[in-house]
Design an enzyme around this catalytic site. Structure first.
Site, PDB file in Angstrom:
ATOM      1  N   CYS A   1       0.835  -1.201   0.000  1.00 31.27           N
ATOM      2  CA  CYS A   1       0.000   0.000   0.000  1.00 31.27           C
ATOM      3  C   CYS A   1       0.873   1.255   0.000  1.00 31.27           C
ATOM      4  O   CYS A   1       1.563   1.529  -0.967  1.00 31.27           O
ATOM      5  CB  CYS A   1      -0.976  -0.054   1.175  1.00 31.27           C
TER       6      CYS A   1
ATOM      7  N   HIS B   1      -3.620  -5.575   0.906  1.00 29.92           N
ATOM      8  CA  HIS B   1      -2.958  -5.818   2.198  1.00 29.92           C
ATOM      9  C   HIS B   1      -2.914  -7.309   2.531  1.00 29.92           C
ATOM     10  O   HIS B   1      -3.812  -7.802   3.227  1.00 29.92           O
ATOM     11  CB  HIS B   1      -3.714  -5.086   3.311  1.00 29.92           C
TER      12      HIS B   1
ATOM     13  N   GLU C   1      -1.219  -8.736   4.736  1.00 29.84           N
ATOM     14  CA  GLU C   1      -1.122  -8.945   6.197  1.00 29.84           C
ATOM     15  C   GLU C   1      -2.498  -8.909   6.859  1.00 29.84           C
ATOM     16  O   GLU C   1      -2.639  -9.312   8.011  1.00 29.84           O
ATOM     17  CB  GLU C   1      -0.178  -7.900   6.818  1.00 29.84           C
TER      18      GLU C   1
END
Lengths: 785, 236
Positions: free
Chosen positions: B89, B206, B208
């Site tokens: 990002c 994302h 994660e």
């Protein structure tokens, strides 16, 4: 200490009763100021009294009633009003700090900054306690979307909330948005923050210990937001546009640095006390922290002044953004992203280092005293010297109980069209696309709802948001709620329903409701009919909170939500927004709102529809849309049954019976069924259901489908579990009936054997998810509300 | 063997640093450490992670100020030596501003911030970051950005395609890279690219946030696992 008297500065106006009145003080209040000081106040002192005694800071017209709310409980680590926010024990040595606050008037004139600083302000209330914010919620009210001004306000507010929260790095996980003409000139923007803190690491908003250092940290002080608190304490009118400079400007980047630096500073153990600077800025934090110190000291008294703490500060040391700022301006500035810290004497260096690392300003501006005064110097002279206690809520700030007179709203119940003349499928689709019911995807997709990787529920697809707590198996459930139409129709019952609906949403996830914060948005309390609404709603909330054992931990009152257009003054519906926290011991047992498996049994748990004292459709969204009337009362509601229902839901969730649970609220039973089908875009599953009206009942098909009678929940369970669930419900004296089966890609519903809905999930879903976008983007869309 | 070290660079305004840390520390053979942007020591990291967030408030331009930090000077040097760098990002935007990856990000085509789960196609699984995925595997990972509209000049785009540098593309759940499935207007539905050398990857979604079933997806996990497996293999 000095003997010289506070001095007015040359350029300042002369202080007299007229000037005091133009500051919003009543004559009796100005008399009291003269009495407290024993002399005429300086201009700076007048500013200090006027903001501290403004409705916004003093709660002068509300506190007497708020004290009747249940404000303590075995899980509460701080009683309501004692700290910046409520503090509830959740075990494992952890506590939750949470609070909701309004930023209505700033948002009415400057929606983007108004909403952004609302979010920023409430976050500071949480992390000033040493808690790390883990989730944000909000509650928004606007006029009809057909008005260009309303669309401008909505777009600005949502962008403001998003830009601030997204950059700050806290997920915005739940909220509500309602549209009604009563909010056209005065939108409501309420922001809530939830934080986590370890027991024993809670920071307090207190000044104590003679000689301890007073530090100002964060942004420098500018001229923005002066008299924001006073602005919040009057009605909105054509003149409000001129108050645009009263709106603060937010900087989420600085706030994020302030968060990290503040938590690091508190962790050193050198912080004696800390308070954020929100409404009334430096004035409020100096006087409230001093007053708290005086209270904790057990206090002596000298010449009628309560002693034991106090503060002396020098405004020449305060970092300012502009040259030539007066003492009055510095004391009243509401510049954002600032904190006042009392540091242990000799340890201020360590704290200054931390703020330096985070590239923030931090300056020692004074010291803690013991004589009970807030003493302010500027250019070598004392410009204000005011005893702290008389300034603050609970000290000497005025307390009023206003006259309350009931004024029944001018409403009626329409003559209903016969059921056989109604095209039910059309009505159902219309309702699913009503701005008050349709998906708020246009709103929530603009918010980062997932940062911090604790969000266990998809935004928009749940009754209450679930936030996992890392390092434990637990999750917090949270929600904001209020159907203001109900409160308008029946303030007492409506106040109860607001609490009940929130608690029910939390119980639907399997979580146990723990505590409440509230934001009470009302009109002008000097009008007896408004004060009546306020009193009744507060009493209703209190009754429900006692029933559910969910004490009020704190909150905010916003009066004067009225707007003037020509000679017409409109008050908003009484809107007591409830923010509630619940606890789920095992996040793996969380129940979601939407249908999950093909072939599950759909059950309806809860009150029978018919109660003798109310029309089935009263207060419902359907009645308003189809007939243009509100009805005469809030929908049927039974507090005892509601409590049993919530207990049952928690029990069923713990026994792993529930595949889904979703409450019937706006739009009634049929809307709840449709939402169970479509709300989770990744999991759309149809249903086939069959309902019956009760023989000889005065309620027909419209009531059956669209009534917003409270205390009902649609659940889906594995078929072999259905009997057990019904037995559990029966044991709690709650009706529970089988109404259908999940599965397929069609939504089929019949009543008394006659089909009223037979549509593809995709069709309902398209209507549900796109209606709001269409209402917002179509410039000429008469009749969408 | 010692654990694989993920060094996570923390800029003022980073807000996904801790999320990355949690994921890396949960991997059996890895550990994470946070590197303050003013530090010039990358602490012997095996992989550098530039996390999401709003470095320096995204003021001026996303990622534009972060590139001047001492840590970034080291990251550029590290990448030049073949070190593995992952930008997520805002981290992707910083890699573009630093010249480690091609293209630039414009405002999302609807001019709004967008946060939601999207489907991605793993267009290139022959990288150190994506070897755990199948070729053209469709995965579900969230996005959360206001400026993720990937753009580049025609020549750059041609080279990205020719060199197989496009690693992730937005698609629908069936794998169709339609314009409806493109959330932000990115050219060719580009969601993530790798440099020519194959050691620097940037993506807007994302991963994660998709490493825990309770969060709705574990599809991001394979990216971190691929890195660990490949670093371990290199060491042997």
């Amino acid at each position: 200490m000095t003997k010289s008297k506070p001095e007015s500065q040359a350029i300042e106006p002369e202080v007299n009763l007229d000037l005091a009145k133009s500051h919003g003080l009543l004559e009796e209040e100005y008399e009291k100021v003269l009495e407290i000081l024993g002399r005429t106040p300086t201009y700076t002192e007048l500013g200090i009294f006027s903001v501290m005694w403004s409705e916004h800071c003093s709660y002068k017209n509300s506190i007497a009633l708020l004290k009747q709310l249940p404000r303590s409980g075995k899980r509460l680590l701080a009683d309501a009003g004692e700290e910046n926010a409520g503090l509830v024990d959740i075990g494992d040595g952890l506590a939750v700090a949470f609070k909701i606050e309004s930023h209505n008037h700033p948002s009415a004139v400057e929606p983007y900054q108004g909403a952004a600083t609302g979010v920023g302000g409430i976050q500071r209330d949480i992390f000033t306690m040493g808690a790390r914010p883990i989730a944000s919620l909000n509650s928004l009210r606007f006029g009809p979307l057909t008005l260009p001004r309303v669309r401008y306000l909505l777009q600005g507010v949502v962008r403001g909330i998003g830009d601030y929260g997204n950059a700050f790095g806290v997920p915005t996980v739940a909220g509500e948005v309602y549209f009604d003409p009563c909010y056209t000139g005065n939108p409501l923007v309420n922001a809530m923050s939830v934080g986590l803190v370890e027991h024993g690491k809670v920071a307090r908003a207190v000044a104590k210990g003679e000689g301890n250092r007073v530090m100002i940290v964060g942004s420098s002080t500018g001229r923005d937001g002066i008299h924001g608190a006073t602005f919040a304490s009057e009605e909105i009118s054509e003149k409000s546009e001129a108050k645009r400079p009263s709106v603060q400007v937010g900087d989420p980047f600085t706030e994020k640095l302030l968060l990290e630096a503040t938590l690091e500073a508190i962790a050193t153990g050198f912080v004696v006390g800390i308070q954020d600077m929100g409404a009334a800025g430096l004035t409020c934090s100096c006087s409230e922290m001093s007053a708290k110190g005086i209270e904790q000291s057990g206090g002596g008294e000298v010449n009628g002044v309560a002693t034991g703490s106090g503060m002396e500060i020098d405004l020449d040391l305060v970092p300012v953004r502009e040259n030539g700022m007066t003492a009055y301006e510095i004391m009243l500035s509401e510049s954002q992203e600032r904190m006042l810290i009392v540091a242990q004497k000799g340890r201020e260096g360590a704290l200054l280092e931390i703020f330096k690392k985070w590239e923030l300003e931090a300056v020692v501006i004074g010291a803690v005293t013991t004589d009970g005064f807030v003493r302010v110097r500027h250019h070598g002279k004392i410009v204000a010297e005011v005893p702290a206690v008389p300034l603050v809520l609970g000290g000497g700030a005025p307390v009023y109980i206003r006259e309350a007179v009931e004024k029944k709203p001018d409403v009626k119940f329409p003559v209903l069209a016969p059921d056989d003349e109604i095209d039910f499928e059309k009505e159902i689709l219309d309702l699913l696309g009503a701005p008050n019911i349709a998906s708020k995807r246009w709103v929530y997709e603009q918010y980062d709802s997932m940062v911090r990787t604790n969000s266990l529920t998809l935004a928009g697809a749940t009754d209450a948001a679930l936030i996992g707590i890392k390092g434990t198996a637990k999750a917090l459930a949270m929600k904001t709620d209020c159907n203001a139409r109900y409160v308008y129709l029946n303030p007492r019952k409506g106040g109860m329903i607001a609490v009940a609906e929130c608690a029910r949403n939390i119980a639907c996830t399997g979580a146990k409701p723990l505590g409440v914060t509230n934001c009470l948005n009302f009109g002008n309390p000097y009008k007896p009919e408004i004060y009546f609404q306020f009193r009744e709603a507060v009493l209703g909330m209190g009754e429900a909170c006692r029933k559910f054992d969910t004490p009020i931990t704190g909150g905010n009152v916003s009066f004067y939500n009225e707007s003037k257009s020509g000679d017409e003054v409109t008050a908003v519906y009484p809107t007591p927004v409830i923010g509630m926290i619940g606890l789920l011991d095992d996040a793996a047992l969380a129940v979601r709102s939407t249908f999950k498996h093909e072939g599950d049994a759909i059950l309806l748990i809860g009150l029978q529809l018919e109660t003798p004292d109310s029309e089935g459709l009263t207060g419902s969204e359907y009645l308003v849309r189809r007939y243009g009337e509100l009805g005469l009362d809030a929908p049927a509601f039974d507090l005892d049954a509601e409590k049993r229902l919530q207990d049952l839901l928690q029990l069923l969730a713990a026994k792993k019976y529930l595949r889904s649970a979703h409450d019937c609220s706006d739009g009634g039973l049929v809307t709840a069924l449709a939402e169970c089908s479509v709300m989770d875009e990744t999991l759309q599953l149809g249903f086939t259901a069959e309902l019956r009206t009760v023989l000889n009942s005065k309620f027909g098909v419209q009531e059956l489908l669209f009534s917003e009678a409270q205390g009902r929940v649609v659940v889906s369970v594995s078929p072999p579990d259905a009997d057990a669930v019904m037995r559990e419900a029966l044991a709690m004296n709650l009706p529970c009936i089988y109404i259908g089966t999940t599965g397929g890609n069609g939504c089929t519903l019949s009543v008394n054997g006659k089909e009223v809905l037979n549509a593809k999930v995709g069709l309902l879903s398209h209507r549900y998810f796109n209606a709001l976008d269409e209402s917002i983007n179509e410039v000429n869309s008469p009749g969408t509300l | 063997m010692s654990k694989i070290k993920f060094g996570i660079v923390v800029f003022p305004g980073s807000n996904c640093d801790h999320d990355g840390e949690v994921v890396c520390n949960a991997l059996p053979d890895a550990e994470a450490r946070l590197i303050w942007h003013r530090e010039s020591d990358l602490q012997q990291s095996d992989v550098i992670l530039l996390p999401g967030g709003f470095s320096y408030g995204d003021y001026l331009r996303t990622g534009a100020i972060a590139k001047f930090s001492p840590a970034m000077t080291e990251v550029v040097r590290f990448a030049g030596q073949g070190g593995l760098v992952l930008g997520i990002c805002n981290g992707f935007q910083i890699l573009q501003e630093s010249g480690l990856l091609e293209g630039a990000m414009m405002r999302n085509i609807n001019r709004k911030f967008i946060c939601k789960f999207v489907s991605l196609k793993v267009a290139n699984n022959n990288t150190l970051f994506t070897s755990g995925y199948g070729k053209d595997e469709v995965i579900r990972i969230p996005i959360a950005h206001g400026d993720g509209n990937f753009t580049a000049d025609a020549e750059t785009l041609r080279q990205l395609q020719e060199n197989n540098q496009v690693v992730f593309r937005y698609c629908d759940h069936t794998g169709d890279e339609s314009s409806e499935a493109n959330p932000n207007g990115s050219l060719y539905n580009i969601a993530g690219i790798i440099n020519r050398r194959g050691n620097v990857l940037g993506l807007m979604p994302h991963p994660e946030r998709a490493c825990d079933a309770l969060l709705g997806s574990t599809d991001g996990q394979k990216l971190f696992e691929s890195l660990v497996r490949n670093v371990v293999a290199e060491r042997l």
